[in-house]
Design an enzyme around this catalytic site. Sequence first.
Site, PDB file in Angstrom:
ATOM      1  N   GLU A 128      -2.783  -0.721  -2.573  1.00  0.00           N
ATOM      2  CA  GLU A 128      -0.997  -1.746  -2.079  1.00  0.00           C
ATOM      3  C   GLU A 128      -2.025  -2.383  -1.347  1.00  0.00           C
ATOM      4  OE1 GLU A 128      -2.106   1.110   0.975  1.00  0.00           O
ATOM      5  OE2 GLU A 128      -2.081   1.459  -1.178  1.00  0.00           O
ATOM      6  N   ASP A 129      -2.694  -2.124  -0.536  1.00  0.00           N
ATOM      7  CA  ASP A 129      -3.918  -3.085   0.476  1.00  0.00           C
ATOM      8  C   ASP A 129      -4.308  -4.371  -0.491  1.00  0.00           C
ATOM      9  OD1 ASP A 129      -5.313  -1.956  -0.694  1.00  0.00           O
ATOM     10  OD2 ASP A 129      -6.175  -1.545   1.546  1.00  0.00           O
ATOM     11  N   ARG A 159      -9.806   0.875  -7.821  1.00  0.00           N
ATOM     12  CA  ARG A 159      -9.665   0.050  -6.797  1.00  0.00           C
ATOM     13  C   ARG A 159     -10.139  -1.297  -7.496  1.00  0.00           C
ATOM     14  NH1 ARG A 159      -8.008   0.769  -2.269  1.00  0.00           N
ATOM     15  NH2 ARG A 159      -8.573  -0.805  -1.026  1.00  0.00           N
ATOM     16  N   ASP A 219      -3.349   2.331   9.112  1.00  0.00           N
ATOM     17  CA  ASP A 219      -3.061   3.775   8.638  1.00  0.00           C
ATOM     18  C   ASP A 219      -3.198   4.420   9.773  1.00  0.00           C
ATOM     19  OD1 ASP A 219      -3.560   2.677   5.779  1.00  0.00           O
ATOM     20  OD2 ASP A 219      -5.377   2.092   5.831  1.00  0.00           O
ATOM     21  N   GLU A 220      -2.350   6.246   9.172  1.00  0.00           N
ATOM     22  CA  GLU A 220      -2.752   7.459  10.328  1.00  0.00           C
ATOM     23  C   GLU A 220      -4.121   7.488  10.783  1.00  0.00           C
ATOM     24  OE1 GLU A 220      -0.938  11.010   8.237  1.00  0.00           O
ATOM     25  OE2 GLU A 220      -2.532  11.241   7.032  1.00  0.00           O
ATOM     26  N   ASP A 221      -4.920   7.432  10.232  1.00  0.00           N
ATOM     27  CA  ASP A 221      -6.092   7.649  10.946  1.00  0.00           C
ATOM     28  C   ASP A 221      -6.976   6.890  11.789  1.00  0.00           C
ATOM     29  OD1 ASP A 221      -6.211   6.535   8.010  1.00  0.00           O
ATOM     30  OD2 ASP A 221      -7.924   7.685   7.241  1.00  0.00           O
TER      31      ASP A 221
END
EC number: 2.4.1.224
Length: 730
Positions: free
Chosen positions: A637-638, A685, A549-551
């Site tokens: 998605e994960d 989730r 992830d970007e973070d």
Amino acid sequence: MQAKKRYLILFSAGVCLILLFYLQGPASRRTPKRGDDPHPHWPHFSDPLRAFIPWDQTETEDYNVRASPRHKRDDSTGADKCRMDSCFDFELCKRNGFKVYVYPQQKGEKISESYQNILSSIEGSRFYTSDPGQACLFVLNLDTLDRDQLSPQYVHNLKTKIQNLNLWNNGRNHLIFNLYSGTWPDYTEDLGFDIGQAMLAKASISTESFRPNFDISIPLFSKDHPRTGGERGFLKYNTIPPFRKYMLVFKGKRYLTGIGSDTRNALYHIHNAEDVVLLTTCKHGKDWQKHKDARCDKDNAEYDRYDYKEMLHNSTFCLVPRGRRLGSFRFLEALQAACVPVMLSNGWELPFSEIIDWRTAAVIGDERLLLQIPSTVRSIHQDRILSLRQQTQFLWEAYFSSVEKIVLTTLEIIQDRVLQHSAHSTLMWNRLPGGLFTLPQYSSYLGDFPFFYALLGIKPHQKFTAVIHAVTPLVSQSQPIFKLLVAVAKSQFCAQIMVLWNCDKPLPSKHRWPATSVPVIVIEGESKVMSSRFLPYENIITDAVLSLDEDTVLSTTEVDFAFTVWQSFPERIVGYPARSHFWDSNKERWGYTSKWTNDYSMVLTGAAFYHRYYNYLYTHYLPGSLKGLVDQLSNCEDILMNFLVSAVTKMPPIKVTQKKQYKETMMGQTSRASRWADPDHFAQRQTCMNKFASWFGTMPLVHSQMRLDPVLFRDQVSILRKKYRDIERL
């Protein structure tokens, strides 16, 4: 007087000679000379091994020698001689690939639960199409499973109903499923209607009527067989030596008369009530007392003393004799119980024999050699028994534990025949994880799959590709994505970095990205959805994918260590952020938790390594409904990737080091990344967990308490002796 006797003897001899002449003479005159035969045959030399040819092959041998090529070609067009090249139209499959069409159900037409499960499995598969114009294979909406005229499930007037189908075309490119055919007393394999050129997926099919590479033998399963998922095999651990309480067991009906009675009536000869326990009962049917023999009372009493499940789970071998039909429910029961099946059904084409090597999972016996069965199973070495037992569990879970797996295996076999250039190899079918999860369209080379490295003696690629999922515009050089790019690029194992730009803002110019020692490829997808991060991009040239992830906050040392661990477990997800699932008994549903506990069942793909094959499997194996849910929620998605990998491997992911926080906490609250702090995000989730479990038919996630740390991690030794010394400071 003596002269008269001599003349009488001479006269009698003359009469005999004349009779012999008239009897043999015409026969010899009727035999044409070699040059007079208007249709001479090819010379047929006697085969010295002919005496060893099975009786059921002698007619075939004569046919091959005597028949002309034209005669053979004409015969092959009959329904009983159908093959793929003569009774299947490959042109229908060239346009849209291998697609399966199910006729829409008609009002008032009754369908059994088992057949409905078959149709539902097809409609939920990746092969299904609702457009008959795109179809390569057609499946009837008429229940053909039970063709026993005495059965309440028997469908009448089936011949007329099938002929009225506008796409029937004499059965060409059609698949018919059948479990029961024929009825008392002969139980023939006649279905009661003309199948034409249709393929048969049939239980209890004989080798005599089986059309190789055209029909498919399927197992006989009960109406209670689960539609999806199914129970796992009962083998929990291996015992050395692998012997159990009983050596050989069987418990079932004893047919006093009729077909199938010979073998079961003779089982008492090898029953010793110690390690060979073969129990039969006469108590079945309406008229059993009329046919009872002297042994019935004793057999019935002994039959009632034993519990079938206890025998099944505590026996090394399980006898699977034929019943009225060739197949038996005992076959699947033995497979699931890890009780090695001893097949005793001459002439039965074993289920999926086209792809499964049954010599690795069963003992194939002969009804005519019944008395030799005990000595045969006793002579099998314990190493062989252990191997057979393990293979029963693999085959059960891969192909037989649910109706869906039986149906999908059937369709995969037909697809292999149609698309021969991308067909499964025998090894793919008979090794973990099985043909349903090993898609040959991905690659024809086994070394491209993560499951066969040890078998081939090779190692995965020594580099990885980092894939960063970006959803936030670049505003400041202090954003976490810049730090992440620099840290990952410094890894000695990094080959390249891909940035998936799923942000609503335009793609930044090249000068905005930091300078790195490895190529940075920025890809902007046409549809900026969550599932796009798992597309099988051609730019990914390495086996390992580092999903980020970007973070995400990771150091170079953490990246190197995680990749080193992944190289030892290339078929599993290896990473940092761990999560777990649990069963909520109050709500009767699955729950998702991010609490730090002593076990976990998921490693999120925000900072994890996995094999690139799973991108292909995610895209081409999972149904559009699940991926659509992920894209609609922009979430889960994960979790779906973890479900998929655990379903394939039957193993948990691997968490590395004790690191718990892997996200940058200073992200702006207006960022899409702040969705993790949204209460709805967590609730979604929970919903995803149950949707995914429903489609898989079971909960594939596996709990684990294992965490892998570097050698000497936290040990009281010099820091200079530690390879990944920076990890302890983090």
